[in-house]
Design an enzyme around this catalytic site. Sequence first.
Site, PDB file in Angstrom:
ATOM      1  N   CYS A   1      -5.206 -58.172 -42.426  1.00 22.38           N
ATOM      2  CA  CYS A   1      -5.356 -56.863 -42.853  1.00 22.38           C
ATOM      3  C   CYS A   1      -4.252 -56.399 -43.659  1.00 22.38           C
ATOM      4  CB  CYS A   1      -5.382 -55.781 -41.663  1.00 22.38           C
ATOM      5  SG  CYS A   1      -6.696 -56.459 -40.234  1.00 22.38           S
TER       6      CYS A   1
ATOM      7  N   ASN B   1     -13.801 -51.248 -39.755  1.00 14.59           N
ATOM      8  CA  ASN B   1     -12.373 -52.237 -40.387  1.00 14.59           C
ATOM      9  C   ASN B   1     -12.796 -53.212 -41.251  1.00 14.59           C
ATOM     10  OD1 ASN B   1     -10.140 -53.696 -40.599  1.00 14.59           O
ATOM     11  ND2 ASN B   1      -9.373 -53.363 -38.627  1.00 14.59           N
TER      12      ASN B   1
ATOM     13  N   HIS C   1      -4.098 -48.930 -44.194  1.00 18.08           N
ATOM     14  CA  HIS C   1      -5.423 -49.820 -43.811  1.00 18.08           C
ATOM     15  C   HIS C   1      -6.214 -49.258 -42.550  1.00 18.08           C
ATOM     16  CE1 HIS C   1      -7.470 -53.235 -41.980  1.00 18.08           C
ATOM     17  NE2 HIS C   1      -6.766 -53.388 -40.824  1.00 18.08           N
TER      18      HIS C   1
HETATM   19  N1  ACO Z   1     -18.071 -50.249 -25.503  1.00 16.63           N
HETATM   20  C1  ACO Z   1     -18.022 -49.878 -24.198  1.00 16.63           C
HETATM   21  N2  ACO Z   1     -17.138 -50.328 -23.568  1.00 16.63           N
HETATM   22  C2  ACO Z   1     -16.066 -51.069 -23.935  1.00 16.63           C
HETATM   23  C3  ACO Z   1     -16.287 -51.522 -25.240  1.00 16.63           C
HETATM   24  C4  ACO Z   1     -17.029 -51.127 -26.172  1.00 16.63           C
HETATM   25  N3  ACO Z   1     -17.316 -51.565 -27.193  1.00 16.63           N
HETATM   26  N4  ACO Z   1     -15.305 -52.336 -25.508  1.00 16.63           N
HETATM   27  C5  ACO Z   1     -14.280 -52.355 -24.319  1.00 16.63           C
HETATM   28  N5  ACO Z   1     -14.996 -51.773 -23.397  1.00 16.63           N
HETATM   29  C6  ACO Z   1     -14.781 -51.333 -21.965  1.00 16.63           C
HETATM   30  C7  ACO Z   1     -13.711 -52.438 -21.539  1.00 16.63           C
HETATM   31  O1  ACO Z   1     -14.521 -53.554 -20.943  1.00 16.63           O
HETATM   32  C8  ACO Z   1     -12.857 -51.934 -20.473  1.00 16.63           C
HETATM   33  O2  ACO Z   1     -13.696 -51.654 -19.324  1.00 16.63           O
HETATM   34  P1  ACO Z   1     -13.018 -51.832 -17.916  1.00 16.63           P
HETATM   35  O3  ACO Z   1     -12.164 -50.496 -17.798  1.00 16.63           O
HETATM   36  O4  ACO Z   1     -14.214 -51.503 -16.910  1.00 16.63           O
HETATM   37  O5  ACO Z   1     -12.534 -52.986 -17.807  1.00 16.63           O
HETATM   38  C9  ACO Z   1     -12.610 -50.401 -21.114  1.00 16.63           C
HETATM   39  O6  ACO Z   1     -13.777 -50.296 -21.962  1.00 16.63           O
HETATM   40  C10 ACO Z   1     -11.282 -50.315 -21.799  1.00 16.63           C
HETATM   41  O7  ACO Z   1     -11.059 -51.323 -22.465  1.00 16.63           O
HETATM   42  P2  ACO Z   1      -9.678 -51.676 -23.290  1.00 16.63           P
HETATM   43  O8  ACO Z   1     -10.012 -52.759 -23.869  1.00 16.63           O
HETATM   44  O9  ACO Z   1      -8.647 -51.379 -22.415  1.00 16.63           O
HETATM   45  O10 ACO Z   1      -9.853 -50.220 -24.281  1.00 16.63           O
HETATM   46  P3  ACO Z   1      -8.811 -49.749 -25.252  1.00 16.63           P
HETATM   47  O11 ACO Z   1      -8.395 -48.348 -24.745  1.00 16.63           O
HETATM   48  O12 ACO Z   1      -7.566 -50.438 -25.249  1.00 16.63           O
HETATM   49  O13 ACO Z   1      -9.687 -49.696 -26.659  1.00 16.63           O
HETATM   50  C11 ACO Z   1      -9.347 -50.826 -28.586  1.00 16.63           C
HETATM   51  C12 ACO Z   1     -10.010 -50.950 -27.335  1.00 16.63           C
HETATM   52  C13 ACO Z   1     -10.289 -49.621 -29.424  1.00 16.63           C
HETATM   53  C14 ACO Z   1      -9.698 -52.280 -29.369  1.00 16.63           C
HETATM   54  C15 ACO Z   1      -7.839 -50.438 -28.603  1.00 16.63           C
HETATM   55  O14 ACO Z   1      -7.088 -51.476 -27.779  1.00 16.63           O
HETATM   56  C16 ACO Z   1      -7.359 -50.286 -29.836  1.00 16.63           C
HETATM   57  O15 ACO Z   1      -7.631 -49.347 -30.832  1.00 16.63           O
HETATM   58  N6  ACO Z   1      -6.434 -51.559 -30.220  1.00 16.63           N
HETATM   59  C17 ACO Z   1      -5.883 -51.418 -31.648  1.00 16.63           C
HETATM   60  C18 ACO Z   1      -6.491 -52.520 -32.481  1.00 16.63           C
HETATM   61  C19 ACO Z   1      -7.374 -52.425 -33.606  1.00 16.63           C
HETATM   62  O16 ACO Z   1      -7.312 -51.218 -33.635  1.00 16.63           O
HETATM   63  N7  ACO Z   1      -7.545 -53.321 -34.173  1.00 16.63           N
HETATM   64  C20 ACO Z   1      -8.238 -53.399 -35.427  1.00 16.63           C
HETATM   65  C21 ACO Z   1      -8.363 -54.692 -35.783  1.00 16.63           C
HETATM   66  S1  ACO Z   1      -6.763 -55.202 -36.228  1.00 16.63           S
HETATM   67  C22 ACO Z   1      -6.080 -54.647 -37.502  1.00 16.63           C
HETATM   68  O17 ACO Z   1      -6.897 -54.064 -38.244  1.00 16.63           O
HETATM   69  C23 ACO Z   1      -4.629 -54.115 -37.412  1.00 16.63           C
END
Ligand code: ACO
Length: 336
Positions: A115, A293, A263
Amino acid sequence: MYQSKIAGLGKYVPENVVTNDDLSKIMDTNDEWITERTGIKERRHIKKGDGNTTAVMGMKAAKIAIERAGISKDDIDLIVFATLSPDYYFPGCGVQVQEMLDIDTCPAIDVRNQCSGFVYALSIADQFIKTGMYKNVLVIGSENHSGGLDFTTRGRSVSVIFGDGAGAAVLTRSDHVSQGILSTHLHSEGKHAMELSLKGPSTMHWVPEIIKENPQGDDIPYYPYMNGQFVFKNAVQRFSEVINEGLEANGLEVKDIDMLIPHQANLRISQFIQKKFRLSDDQVYNNIQRYGNTTAASIPIALTEAWEEGKVKEEDLVVLAAFGSGFTWASAIIKW
Ligand code: ACO
């Protein structure tokens, strides 16, 4: 010392639009979850048979950037290509683009900084121009994510986030010392390398070995792994640090920023940064809602669109900032 400036910008995204509702038909997800957690409404995916690859999309964006820079492809002294999704292990995408553009024998470098790849590539280009070694450098960020994601419910927390596309910039030697790329700031922290990673296929995980180790197809190492919440926490901290570092290095303050192009990792990360720096909506450009992304392509796509919309103008202070796998993070301070 010479100065470098961005003389031309271009972008290319595949025509095929994939909405959150489209994804909810193939995995257990929904528009509300994706929008609330990431801000993404749709992304572009290469369609089988449309001819696009990482290098091809990069070439399409590059052609526009070269034309807008008002130079010929034969004026390019160096190509720097950033991607985490190259067409091949080897050769790199840089030489592929060189061949596609029919550029003779200039050097081509591939950058593997995910990224942060575009800002790293920009920094490399800037150094070559500042030392006087080269005059025109073509910088490209391009990604084909859709070919390598797990579009089943098992992969939903990663696969809904990423999209395909490319952006490019031509950096040119400039006579105006106070204009152009004022400085770039690069960092990495390898101890968190595996928190956002793709293990295979690789020299440590060849395909036959992967199949032998995973006969049931569980725990598949050839899909990306992301420790989402850990990435989020590190991203907001490092984005802030590297923006401040860039401003301080130039004796500037947050109030001097005309346009921040972060980004496009996640809209929530961009909004967190915006709030922390108390920037208005006009001072931060986001288009993750439409493209997801696109990793190394996200900043050049966003910068191109901001410029096309007249939101980046002569004399503006433009700040680019990135964070991603490695972990790596970087910023560029630009006087337009
Ligand atoms: N649709 C529906 N439910 C989902 C999905 C989806 N696509 N993905 C995960 N879930 C569920 C999970 O299974 C979990 O269910 P559970 O509670 O029954 O176990 C629940 O949603 C919560 O999952 P988490 O992974 O804890 O969700 P979180 O709130 O952390 O959100 C996310 C996930 C969006 C990836 C978040 O952690 C985030 O924004 N992280 C930052 C990373 C990022 O932005 N990366 C981008 C790429 S890296 C970069 O460019 C820097």
